[in-house]
Design a protein around this motif. Structure first.
Motif, mmCIF file in Angstrom:
data_model
loop_
_atom_site.group_PDB
_atom_site.id
_atom_site.type_symbol
_atom_site.label_atom_id
_atom_site.label_comp_id
_atom_site.label_asym_id
_atom_site.label_seq_id
_atom_site.Cartn_x
_atom_site.Cartn_y
_atom_site.Cartn_z
ATOM 1 N N LYS A 1 0.840 -1.203 0.000
ATOM 2 C CA LYS A 1 0.000 0.000 0.000
ATOM 3 C C LYS A 1 0.876 1.254 0.000
ATOM 4 C CE LYS A 1 -3.023 2.264 3.309
ATOM 5 N NZ LYS A 1 -3.750 2.062 4.572
ATOM 6 N N ARG A 2 1.909 1.251 0.826
ATOM 7 C CA ARG A 2 2.786 2.424 0.880
ATOM 8 C C ARG A 2 3.694 2.521 -0.349
ATOM 9 N NH1 ARG A 2 0.775 1.214 5.116
ATOM 10 N NH2 ARG A 2 0.311 2.700 6.777
ATOM 11 N N GLY B 1 1.639 3.861 -3.140
ATOM 12 C CA GLY B 1 0.809 5.026 -2.828
ATOM 13 C C GLY B 1 1.335 6.316 -3.431
ATOM 14 N N LYS B 2 0.567 7.375 -3.246
ATOM 15 C CA LYS B 2 0.909 8.684 -3.821
ATOM 16 C C LYS B 2 1.840 9.504 -2.926
ATOM 17 C CE LYS B 2 -3.427 8.922 -6.279
ATOM 18 N NZ LYS B 2 -3.434 9.218 -7.655
ATOM 19 N N ASP B 3 1.897 9.191 -1.644
ATOM 20 C CA ASP B 3 2.717 9.941 -0.700
ATOM 21 C C ASP B 3 4.181 9.533 -0.870
ATOM 22 O OD1 ASP B 3 4.134 10.951 1.475
ATOM 23 O OD2 ASP B 3 2.581 10.445 2.937
ATOM 24 N N GLU B 4 4.977 10.419 -1.464
ATOM 25 C CA GLU B 4 6.367 10.084 -1.780
ATOM 26 C C GLU B 4 7.204 9.806 -0.534
ATOM 27 O OE1 GLU B 4 10.203 11.589 -4.377
ATOM 28 O OE2 GLU B 4 8.364 12.760 -4.444
ATOM 29 N N LEU B 5 7.000 10.556 0.531
ATOM 30 C CA LEU B 5 7.770 10.316 1.756
ATOM 31 C C LEU B 5 7.444 8.947 2.342
ATOM 32 C CD1 LEU B 5 7.652 13.826 3.479
ATOM 33 C CD2 LEU B 5 9.584 12.735 2.324
ATOM 34 N N SER B 6 6.195 8.580 2.359
ATOM 35 C CA SER B 6 5.786 7.265 2.860
ATOM 36 C C SER B 6 6.323 6.161 1.961
ATOM 37 C CB SER B 6 4.261 7.200 2.937
ATOM 38 O OG SER B 6 3.841 5.959 3.408
ATOM 39 N N ARG B 7 6.258 6.400 0.656
ATOM 40 C CA ARG B 7 6.759 5.423 -0.321
ATOM 41 C C ARG B 7 8.247 5.170 -0.118
ATOM 42 N NH1 ARG B 7 4.526 7.876 -4.671
ATOM 43 N NH2 ARG B 7 6.447 8.905 -5.222
#
Length: 158
Positions: free
Chosen positions: A19-20, A23-29
């Motif tokens: 999911k991460r 996902g769209k959140d680059e920092l989380s990715r």
């Protein structure tokens, strides 16, 4: 390894990482990718290999490796349980060489020994001082020797 995953999602780490990683959140990715890749680099070799850890920690390498691995895990490697072992009769006549590190923490040694038992025309080469990585000296040497041996078996010359 689990630091980027909230405790509430840790019951299914593969899904949570996937999911991460997608996902769209680059920092989380990137946090998930680096955690996955650092963990894999540290598990891949028998002895610490800082060059490998540094390489796996490079952002593009970390993201690509983690996303590919998670994609396969989420999809059960696109295989049914025991699909390969159950179909060994179809290829057991083909020559092969199985190379496996004795201290591989990624793929259990039992997998290689079971494959060897069912693959009648393959040899099993257990590398005493190696883990999972093809970059370990013993594994590299075994891969070169296996390539030369297969070339001889198949009638290829230099």
């Amino acid at each position: 390894f689990v630091r980027p995953i909230p405790k509430a999602e840790r019951a299914n780490l593969i899904e949570a990482f996937n999911k991460r990683l997608t996902g769209k959140d680059e920092l989380s990715r990137m946090a998930a990718a680096k955690a996955w890749s650092y963990w894999e680099a540290q598990c891949a070799t028998l002895r610490p290999n800082h060059l490998l850890v540094d390489h796996y920690g490079e952002p593009r390498t970390a993201l690509s490796m983690a996303r590919i691995a998670a994609h396969y895990f989420v999809n059960h490697s696109f295989l049914e349980p025991n699909q390969i072992l159950g179909a060994m009769d179809k290829i057991s006549h083909i020559p092969g060489i199985i190379i496996h590190g004795r201290y591989d923490m990624v793929c259990p040694l039992e997998n290689a020994t079971e494959l060897s038992r069912l693959w009648e025309n393959a040899g099993l080469n257990i590398i005493r001082e190696a883990g999972h990585s093809s970059r370990e000296p013993g594994i590299e040497d075994a891969l070169v020797r296996a390539t030369e041996e297969m070339a001889a078996i198949l009638g290829f010359s230099h």
